[in-house]
Structures are given as C-alpha cells and as structure tokens.
Design an enzyme around this catalytic site. Sequence first.
Site, mmCIF file in Angstrom:
data_model
loop_
_atom_site.group_PDB
_atom_site.id
_atom_site.type_symbol
_atom_site.label_atom_id
_atom_site.label_comp_id
_atom_site.label_asym_id
_atom_site.label_seq_id
_atom_site.Cartn_x
_atom_site.Cartn_y
_atom_site.Cartn_z
ATOM 1 N N CYS A 35 0.846 -1.207 0.000
ATOM 2 C CA CYS A 35 0.000 0.000 0.000
ATOM 3 C C CYS A 35 0.874 1.246 0.000
ATOM 4 O O CYS A 35 1.618 1.503 0.955
ATOM 5 C CB CYS A 35 -0.913 -0.039 1.226
ATOM 6 N N CYS A 38 0.252 3.738 2.821
ATOM 7 C CA CYS A 38 0.770 3.179 4.085
ATOM 8 C C CYS A 38 2.248 3.476 4.245
ATOM 9 O O CYS A 38 2.715 3.843 5.333
ATOM 10 C CB CYS A 38 0.556 1.663 4.121
#
Length: 288
Positions: A35, A38
């Site tokens: 991600c 993230c």
Amino acid sequence: MASNYKVLAEDAQFQIELTQAGGKLVVADFTSARCGPCQRIAPVFEEMARKFPNAVFLKIDVNQCQGAAASQGVTATPTFIFYRNKTKLDSLQGADPETLEGRIVQHYGDGEGEEAEDTGVPGHIDLIPMINKAGCECLNESDDHPFTQALSSAGGYLESDTDEQLILYLSFSQAVKLHSMRIKGPSDNGPKTLKLFINQPHTIDFDTAESANPVQEITLTTKDLEGELIPLKFVKLQNVMNLTVFVKDNQTGADTTNISYIQVIGSPVQTTKMSDFKRVTGKKGESH
C-alpha cells in the site's frame, strides 16, 4: 526506534499487546507493504511514538496478521484504531498525518503519564483520561485539597471548604456514554447524597443545584464509599459532553466532605465520520 513502538508479525501478539498496555492509549496502524499511502505515513506514525511516549503504537501488517485485521473490521489500509483497556475508542482510515495526530491528541489525555484505572466493567473504560482538565471546575474546594487530587488513586483527596457541599463539573474531550462510577471516601465525612446533571452550558451554582431536577439522584452508603460500583442510568446518559456532580451532604453531617477518589466509567460515543471510511486512493493493488 522508540520503546513504545512495536511491529507485530503474528495474530496472537495483538491481544497480548492490548492486555499488557492496560490503561494506556494504544494506537494500532493496520498497514500493508503493498500500500503506497501506508508507506508514506509509516515514518510519521513512528515519529508519533516518540512524540507521545505514554501511548503504545502497534504496526500491524494485514497480510501477516489477517486474523487480527478481520476481527477489528479492517477493510482498507491504512486503518488506525485507538484502544484503551482493550476497548475500541475510535478509528480512522487514510494517510493524513494532521488528522492522525489530531486523533491521538484527542485520546491521549494530558500527557502527564497518568493511565486509566482498570474498571472491571467489560466494554467500558475509565473516562478520567478523557476529561479536559482545563474545562473542569469545583465549587467550594479547599485550597490545600483541590478537585484534581480525587481524580487519581495515587493519593490525596478532595475536601470541601466552608461547609459540606461541593459541585464538581467534569468536561469531557468528546461525547461519552456513562455506565457507572466509583467514589471512595471516609465513613464519617464521605459524601452521601449526589445529584447528577449533564450537558450544562456552564457550572451551576448551589441554589440551582438544590432546586433543579437531576438526571439521577444517588444516596451513598458507607459500603459504597469503599469503592463499590455505583450504577448510573445508562439509557439517559448516552451523549454526555459534561457531568455535574452536586454533593448535597455527607454521611454524618460533618463540617466538611472528603472524597479520596472518583472514577467515571463508560465509553466514548463513536465520533468517526462516514468520510473516514472512504476507500484509500492509490494505484491498483495499493489498498485493501
């Protein structure tokens, strides 16, 4: 790496860390190596651990800890979930550093190292760390033994000044639901009759407290003052921003009233906005 920052690699570690944290605030970052958002917020999250040393920060990869992620309802990454005494306080989705820090500040307390006491009530927490102390007030408190001394079980006590009556005004940092309370005090001049009021625009005076109808009136026994759980009218206390406690008298009619400890037990009203649950944007495969 800060000692309060931990990377979890197994599902079993999650509940262990929540239990070991006790009354400290726990901030869990449910993240993924695939991600993009993230990875961008990861160093910010680690820096938050250094900035808020009295909280516990957990980094949890949803691919390594699928059971923990599923049990917490994580549907997208990054998702930040806040806990205290294993109770979920709040959640936030998305990689917005400013919003993340704001939520941590909201739930952190005053940063003086105090922790929530164990309530012994499943699903509910000690709300004292959620009190905005700058917005609290006590009428008729003694200069030597002020209200703040009764907000911790570490020692000290609140004492009234000119007579036996007290008015305690507790302001919460967010809306809460009140389940119960504990009050400790001596058997001779501990409090006896309490009148509870909620969501007052300001601290009420003694004349108003005497004449107004409270949301609940409680008569304490000496047994209650040993720390017994005092049930509150939960259905009437679902969206509370402040609580006023009027101590009308004490157990024996003594000149002053002493309270050695007060604990307010409940849970936060979920303040998460629907916009917090939007799917994390990014390239295909970056969010979960």
